[in-house]
Design a protein around this motif. Sequence first.
Motif, mmCIF file in Angstrom:
data_model
loop_
_atom_site.group_PDB
_atom_site.id
_atom_site.type_symbol
_atom_site.label_atom_id
_atom_site.label_comp_id
_atom_site.label_asym_id
_atom_site.label_seq_id
_atom_site.Cartn_x
_atom_site.Cartn_y
_atom_site.Cartn_z
ATOM 1 N N VAL A 68 0.526 -1.300 -0.288
ATOM 2 C CA VAL A 68 -0.151 0.083 0.424
ATOM 3 C C VAL A 68 0.924 0.840 0.148
ATOM 4 O O VAL A 68 0.204 2.260 -1.102
ATOM 5 N N ALA A 69 2.117 1.593 0.900
ATOM 6 C CA ALA A 69 2.949 2.887 0.859
ATOM 7 C C ALA A 69 3.165 2.992 -0.656
ATOM 8 O O ALA A 69 3.627 3.910 -1.354
ATOM 9 N N LYS A 70 4.086 1.470 -1.458
ATOM 10 C CA LYS A 70 4.700 1.482 -2.170
ATOM 11 C C LYS A 70 3.805 2.217 -3.525
ATOM 12 O O LYS A 70 4.507 3.120 -4.516
ATOM 13 N N ALA A 71 2.542 1.685 -3.627
ATOM 14 C CA ALA A 71 1.586 1.872 -4.404
ATOM 15 C C ALA A 71 1.873 3.701 -4.536
ATOM 16 O O ALA A 71 0.664 3.830 -5.207
ATOM 17 N N GLN A 72 1.027 4.065 -3.376
ATOM 18 C CA GLN A 72 0.801 5.429 -2.886
ATOM 19 C C GLN A 72 1.412 6.334 -3.196
ATOM 20 O O GLN A 72 1.716 6.763 -3.716
ATOM 21 N N HIS A 73 2.867 5.543 -3.169
ATOM 22 C CA HIS A 73 4.342 6.882 -3.610
ATOM 23 C C HIS A 73 4.095 6.839 -4.562
ATOM 24 O O HIS A 73 4.572 8.081 -5.748
ATOM 25 N N TYR A 74 4.034 5.535 -5.655
ATOM 26 C CA TYR A 74 4.260 5.649 -7.364
ATOM 27 C C TYR A 74 3.326 6.370 -7.715
ATOM 28 O O TYR A 74 3.296 7.164 -8.720
ATOM 29 N N ALA A 75 1.569 6.062 -7.138
ATOM 30 C CA ALA A 75 1.150 7.477 -7.126
ATOM 31 C C ALA A 75 0.870 8.555 -7.439
ATOM 32 O O ALA A 75 0.558 10.233 -8.255
ATOM 33 N N ASP A 76 1.315 9.213 -6.567
ATOM 34 C CA ASP A 76 1.702 10.214 -6.117
ATOM 35 C C ASP A 76 2.832 11.223 -7.075
ATOM 36 O O ASP A 76 2.880 12.227 -7.712
ATOM 37 N N ALA A 77 4.464 10.105 -7.054
ATOM 38 C CA ALA A 77 4.670 10.047 -8.537
ATOM 39 C C ALA A 77 4.204 10.655 -9.600
ATOM 40 O O ALA A 77 4.474 11.336 -10.911
ATOM 41 N N VAL A 78 3.197 10.065 -10.363
ATOM 42 C CA VAL A 78 2.261 10.305 -11.707
ATOM 43 C C VAL A 78 1.006 10.577 -11.783
ATOM 44 O O VAL A 78 0.266 10.789 -12.472
ATOM 45 N N GLY A 79 1.096 11.346 -9.984
ATOM 46 C CA GLY A 79 -0.196 12.521 -10.433
ATOM 47 C C GLY A 79 -1.477 10.932 -10.152
ATOM 48 O O GLY A 79 -2.433 12.231 -10.563
ATOM 49 N N GLY A 80 -1.418 10.407 -9.351
ATOM 50 C CA GLY A 80 -2.638 9.550 -9.448
ATOM 51 C C GLY A 80 -3.233 9.024 -8.052
ATOM 52 O O GLY A 80 -2.313 9.662 -6.954
ATOM 53 N N ALA A 81 -4.339 8.836 -7.738
ATOM 54 C CA ALA A 81 -4.606 8.776 -6.482
ATOM 55 C C ALA A 81 -4.911 6.484 -6.453
ATOM 56 O O ALA A 81 -5.633 6.371 -7.100
ATOM 57 N N PRO A 82 -4.089 6.389 -5.703
ATOM 58 C CA PRO A 82 -4.175 4.353 -5.280
ATOM 59 C C PRO A 82 -5.723 4.220 -5.180
ATOM 60 O O PRO A 82 -6.046 4.517 -4.000
ATOM 61 N N GLU A 83 -6.326 3.318 -5.537
ATOM 62 C CA GLU A 83 -7.709 2.065 -4.520
ATOM 63 C C GLU A 83 -7.447 1.222 -4.274
ATOM 64 O O GLU A 83 -7.838 0.186 -4.577
ATOM 65 N N CYS A 84 -6.534 0.982 -2.813
ATOM 66 C CA CYS A 84 -6.024 -0.069 -3.010
ATOM 67 C C CYS A 84 -7.513 -1.275 -1.760
ATOM 68 O O CYS A 84 -8.015 -0.570 -1.468
ATOM 69 N N PRO A 85 -7.150 -2.569 -1.992
ATOM 70 C CA PRO A 85 -8.663 -3.103 -1.236
ATOM 71 C C PRO A 85 -7.852 -3.337 -0.507
ATOM 72 O O PRO A 85 -7.435 -2.791 0.279
ATOM 73 N N ASP A 86 -9.322 -3.742 0.437
ATOM 74 C CA ASP A 86 -8.819 -3.887 2.115
ATOM 75 C C ASP A 86 -7.859 -5.034 2.269
ATOM 76 O O ASP A 86 -8.081 -6.278 1.872
ATOM 77 N N MET A 87 -7.655 -5.478 3.793
ATOM 78 C CA MET A 87 -6.162 -6.094 4.058
ATOM 79 C C MET A 87 -6.569 -7.807 4.213
ATOM 80 O O MET A 87 -6.062 -8.244 3.190
ATOM 81 N N MET A 88 -7.644 -7.100 4.429
ATOM 82 C CA MET A 88 -7.434 -8.783 5.801
ATOM 83 C C MET A 88 -8.421 -10.190 3.702
ATOM 84 O O MET A 88 -7.716 -11.002 4.479
ATOM 85 N N PRO A 89 -9.591 -9.364 3.315
ATOM 86 C CA PRO A 89 -9.983 -10.758 2.779
ATOM 87 C C PRO A 89 -9.053 -10.724 1.295
ATOM 88 O O PRO A 89 -8.360 -11.870 1.162
ATOM 89 N N GLU A 90 -7.729 -9.797 1.396
ATOM 90 C CA GLU A 90 -7.389 -10.143 0.595
ATOM 91 C C GLU A 90 -5.411 -10.979 1.177
ATOM 92 O O GLU A 90 -5.067 -12.223 0.761
ATOM 93 N N VAL A 91 -4.892 -11.229 2.372
ATOM 94 C CA VAL A 91 -4.184 -11.859 3.393
ATOM 95 C C VAL A 91 -4.993 -13.342 3.557
ATOM 96 O O VAL A 91 -4.446 -14.063 2.963
ATOM 97 N N MET A 92 -6.534 -13.109 3.750
ATOM 98 C CA MET A 92 -6.710 -14.565 3.508
ATOM 99 C C MET A 92 -7.221 -14.739 2.129
ATOM 100 O O MET A 92 -6.504 -16.741 2.247
ATOM 101 N N ARG A 93 -6.927 -14.452 0.925
ATOM 102 C CA ARG A 93 -7.762 -14.992 -0.040
ATOM 103 C C ARG A 93 -5.453 -15.334 -0.410
ATOM 104 O O ARG A 93 -5.223 -16.500 -1.248
ATOM 105 N N ALA A 94 -4.231 -14.798 -0.016
ATOM 106 C CA ALA A 94 -3.054 -14.945 -0.559
ATOM 107 C C ALA A 94 -3.024 -16.903 0.058
ATOM 108 O O ALA A 94 -2.320 -17.345 -0.407
ATOM 109 N N ARG A 95 -3.550 -16.553 1.298
ATOM 110 C CA ARG A 95 -3.522 -18.010 2.394
ATOM 111 C C ARG A 95 -4.002 -19.149 1.679
ATOM 112 O O ARG A 95 -3.044 -20.253 1.460
#
Length: 359
Positions: free
Chosen positions: A172-199
């Motif tokens: 999330v931090a890296k996506a935000q930093h990249y979005a700031d550099a290109v003048g955009g805004a990231p729309e990151c999904p919620d953490m826990m559903p993605e972590v569960m999906r990863a497991r």
Amino acid sequence: MNSLQVGLAVAGGLILGGVIAYNTWNARRNEPRQAQPEASGVAGDGERVEPAIASAPMAQPDRVEPSFDGDAAMPALGPLPAPEKRPGLDALIDVIAPIALDGRVVSGDALLAALPATRRVGSKPFAVEGQPEGGGEWEFPVAGRRYVAVQAGVQLANRTGALNEIEFSEFVAKAQHYADAVGGAPECPDMMPEVMRARELDQFASQHDAQLGFTLRARSTAWSPGYVAQQAARQGFVAGVVPGRMVLPAAQMGLPPMLGLTYDAQAALSEHPDQTAIHEVSLQLDVPQVDRAEQPFARLRDAAFALAEAMDGVITDEAGQLLRPEMMDAISADLDQLYDTLEQHDLAAGSPQARRLFS
């Protein structure tokens, strides 16, 4: 000197000669097998054919002088091999965060310049894609192109494990930093559903990962590195980038090798390879990395038996148990079930998704 002394001297000489002969024979018997020069210039009846100069003069091609005239164009070169397309982000195995641009168009040069120095989040690959102006598939940014949409992503799992909470926060931090550099805004999904999906994905991958390995052991006489390389080359193997490793290349350029063959790296780097003894080599197949249609296990089995026959060796598993043809058939049947399961989950062996997940 009487006859007794003469007899003893003769007997001693014979014994000494026998000891020397035995030691010489034993040393040669234990000497590693050496690579033999490849036959060349040999006729069908075994007689060597010497090169001869033809009596008729060779026809010389007409010289073509360089010209700037458009009508005298140079002959066209054949098509250059296209590099393998970089595997794109996939919702099946990646967390994807769209980056809103508010209707703006961003150049590929700007997207490339804003890329972070490291393309990893913890142990997981981090990637950025853009959608070209005028429509088209998502792609890694290309200089000179213009993009109307951008997204960042991180892989959910690989052979190091599942994406965890700390890695997700770093993404999330890296996506935000990249979005700031290109003048955009990231729309990151919620953490826990993605972590569960990863497991869940990591659990599936752990249960359906397969890396087969056969060991070829010398029956009696050891092999030199040159002998191993020569025999493996006859089966289509080529030298790898790591000492003591050879690979059987894939049918398509840019894909992972079909098979690997390894032996002692120290033997490969020895200053006296002719005197270095190798007693075993390993053959490997990374099942998820190779397309099922290539029949990699059949190639592995054929190569193992061919090398065993040519090098006077035996085929065993990693535990040292002899592998017979009927045991190979059982392994092949198990692999067919594994291939079917991977295909049912859209992770067919050799697909970009499988190669990324099982890496």
